[in-house]
Design an enzyme around this catalytic site. Structure first.
Site, PDB file in Angstrom:
ATOM      1  CG  HIS A  52       1.972   1.021  -7.075  1.00  0.00           C
ATOM      2  ND1 HIS A  52       1.207   2.144  -6.826  1.00  0.00           N
ATOM      3  CD2 HIS A  52       2.642   0.768  -5.907  1.00  0.00           C
ATOM      4  CE1 HIS A  52       1.414   2.543  -5.578  1.00  0.00           C
ATOM      5  NE2 HIS A  52       2.271   1.733  -5.010  1.00  0.00           N
ATOM      6  CB  VAL A  53       6.522   0.788 -10.747  1.00  0.00           C
ATOM      7  CG1 VAL A  53       7.824   1.428 -11.231  1.00  0.00           C
ATOM      8  CG2 VAL A  53       6.655   0.274  -9.328  1.00  0.00           C
ATOM      9  CG  HIS A  54       3.662   5.866 -12.707  1.00  0.00           C
ATOM     10  ND1 HIS A  54       3.452   7.047 -12.047  1.00  0.00           N
ATOM     11  CD2 HIS A  54       2.663   5.032 -12.318  1.00  0.00           C
ATOM     12  CE1 HIS A  54       2.374   6.930 -11.289  1.00  0.00           C
ATOM     13  NE2 HIS A  54       1.886   5.718 -11.427  1.00  0.00           N
ATOM     14  CG  ASP A  80      -3.070   3.844  -9.392  1.00  0.00           C
ATOM     15  OD1 ASP A  80      -3.851   3.554  -8.465  1.00  0.00           O
ATOM     16  OD2 ASP A  80      -1.867   4.111  -9.213  1.00  0.00           O
ATOM     17  CG  ASP A 112      -0.341   2.614 -12.654  1.00  0.00           C
ATOM     18  OD1 ASP A 112      -0.405   1.406 -12.951  1.00  0.00           O
ATOM     19  OD2 ASP A 112      -0.122   3.008 -11.505  1.00  0.00           O
ATOM     20  CE1 TYR A 153      -3.149   7.123 -12.317  1.00  0.00           C
ATOM     21  CE2 TYR A 153      -1.746   8.135 -10.673  1.00  0.00           C
ATOM     22  CZ  TYR A 153      -2.037   7.079 -11.509  1.00  0.00           C
ATOM     23  OH  TYR A 153      -1.223   5.988 -11.541  1.00  0.00           O
ATOM     24  CG  HIS A 190       5.378   2.762  -5.778  1.00  0.00           C
ATOM     25  ND1 HIS A 190       4.873   3.578  -4.808  1.00  0.00           N
ATOM     26  CD2 HIS A 190       5.027   3.311  -6.967  1.00  0.00           C
ATOM     27  CE1 HIS A 190       4.231   4.589  -5.390  1.00  0.00           C
ATOM     28  NE2 HIS A 190       4.319   4.456  -6.684  1.00  0.00           N
ATOM     29  CG  ASN A 237      -1.776   3.978  -5.141  1.00  0.00           C
ATOM     30  OD1 ASN A 237      -1.640   3.291  -6.160  1.00  0.00           O
ATOM     31  ND2 ASN A 237      -1.180   5.135  -4.997  1.00  0.00           N
TER      32      ASN A 237
HETATM   33 FE   LIG Z   1      -0.469   3.209  -7.912  1.00  0.00          FE
END
Ligand SMILES: [Fe+2]
Length: 470
Positions: free
Chosen positions: A357-359, A198, A169, A201, A330, A235
């Site tokens: 996904h989870v930052h 990710d 991410d 962005y 999430h 995503n």
């Molecule tokens: Fe993500």
């Protein structure tokens, strides 16, 4: 710069918990870090930042990046973009000990996304490289040439030490730049990045402004041109935007980032495997169909029995959406994939699963939750030494900022969690031992804010009472 990271370990430390300001409730689980960071907004670097600068010269190759090109590490895919004209598709390369330049032929592609037209995107696979060898390579033949280098991995084998970096991410904020710096200056030098999805962005910009895919490619070149980054789709790679007529998922990502999926008999570039040194790495797609009978399901079902732990003792899985996550972001998004595949991960003793996904950062205990059958009500994770350790490493530093809000109390499956940006290193020593460390951006390059010795359960079986803990 040691950082106190007490806390939250059941009733025996209730008195201590009360003294800590950032722990809201009581915990059943592991450690919620007490590290206190300055809360600042995470913003993207402006377009005129140094890290985005276009290399000088007519048609100069930019956004250069490499990834493994076959199943065992004897091939490398070199990718780059030219903007003035297509230019040459060839890569010139030579080993450190040879003056003779060889030539590999690639191909060029372009794509349109709404009102954006890409540059000329080149992909060239160099085959039949020697193991454990430094190679130089040149792109931009005929106009502005640029030279880079990489080192191939050692031949696949059970006792081959190898060091992987973990980044997820990432995005292109000022914090992303700090994360990449910390990775580059980490004294435990990562030789290959396992990237858990990710990337740019760009889809957070109006009309998914694909210029931000280009800036991301230029930003990461300083690492990705010199060591392979192993790609996982997140995503933010979907870029599905029917409101502007863009209905083909993964269009920018799949044009720009190639993976050797055919080498592992995959039928799509979103799930595949590679061997590298003593590791077998399986990449899964949280955003492709994974239910029974789907291509990904059938591929994984056939893939797991192929892993020979006598050859590659370390079985690592990469995916984007985590299965075990105790943040309020999430939460449980990975649940349906977990239900489908977790019994296999336990049966085949996957060592570690890295997700993003989870930052934030989180490491689980070895747990499984595979007993539930609708009727029996057995639906809580239990300690399981055949289960992987699940690590969320979505803390690269993208513009969406940190996930700071956690479920309370900390669940038992959660061993350590902290909402800070950073990266990790998985350092395989031999067939029995690997050392894992997580590095937060606020610390010095050598500091580990969380760490764990992994004892390989194929070569070094442990009973339930001696789990692999730091
Ligand atoms: Fe993500």
């Amino acid at each position: 710069m040691g950082v106190p990271r007490l806390l939250c370990r059941c009733s025996s430390v209730l008195a201590v918990v009360g003294l800590v300001l950032n722990v809201a409730g009581l915990c059943n689980g592991g450690i919620t870090s007490s590290f206190v960071r300055k809360v600042e907004k995470t913003i993207d670097m402006p377009l005129d930042s140094d890290v985005f600068s276009v290399p000088p010269g007519y048609n100069a190759p930019q956004q250069v990046h490499i990834t493994q090109g076959d199943h065992v590490g004897e091939a490398m895919i070199v990718s780059w973009v030219t903007v003035d004209e297509p230019g040459s598709d060839t890569v010139l390369y030579w080993s450190e000990n040879s003056k003779q330049k060889k030539e590999a032929k690639g191909r060029v592609t372009t794509y349109k996304f709404y009102n954006y037209t890409s540059g000329y995107i080149h992909h060239c696979t160099i085959w039949k490289l020697k193991f454990n060898t430094k190679y130089y390579y040149e792109v931009g033949n005929g106009h502005t040439m640029r030279t880079f280098w990489f080192t191939t991995p050692p031949e696949v084998g059970p006792d081959v030490p190898y060091t992987f970096g973990l980044i997820g991410d990432l995005g292109q904020s000022f914090d992303s730049n700090i994360t990449l710096n910390h990775y580059e200056f980490n004294p435990t030098e990562g030789k290959t990045v396992l990237f858990v999805g990710d990337l740019s962005y760009a889809d957070n910009y109006p009309n998914h402004d694909n210029v931000r895919w280009d800036t991301w490619g230029r930003f990461t070149e300083r690492s990705a041109a010199y060591q392979p980054w192993i790609w996982t789709a997140g995503n933010h790679e979907i870029d599905f935007a029917p409101e502007i007529g863009e209905t083909k998922p993964f269009k920018p990502y799949s044009h720009r980032y190639q993976v050797p999926y055919k080498a592992s008999n995959s039928t799509a570039p979103f799930w595949y495997s590679i061997k590298r040194a003593s590791a077998y790495i399986i990449v899964l797609s949280s955003y492709s169909a994974y239910g029974k009978y789907t291509p990904q399901y059938k591929w994984l079902e056939a893939e797991l029995p192929k892993v020979n732990r006598s050859e590659t003792p370390w079985l690592i899985v990469l995916m984007h959406s985590p299965w075990y996550n105790s943040y309020n972001y999430h939460y449980m998004e990975g649940e349906t994939m977990r239900v489908m595949y977790e019994p296999w991960f336990v049966r085949y003793k996957v060592d570690v699963v890295f997700a993003g996904h989870v930052h934030a950062y989180e490491r689980s205990e070895r747990v499984s939750n595979i007993a539930y059958n609708v009727m029996n009500g057995i639906c809580s994770p239990v300690s399981d030494q055949s289960a992987p350790v699940y690590i969320t490493i979505g803390d690269g530093g993208n513009l969406e900022g940190l996930a700071t809000n956690m479920t309370e109390p900390q669940p038992k499956y959660s061993a350590f969690r902290e909402a800070s940006f950073g990266h990790a290193i998985f350092d395989i020593k031999n067939r029995t031992h690997a050392y894992y460390g997580w590095h937060r951006n606020q610390d010095g390059y050598a500091v580990e804010a969380d760490s764990l010795w992994f004892f390989n359960r194929f070569w070094h079986p442990v009973d339930d009472s001696t789990s692999a803990q730091s």
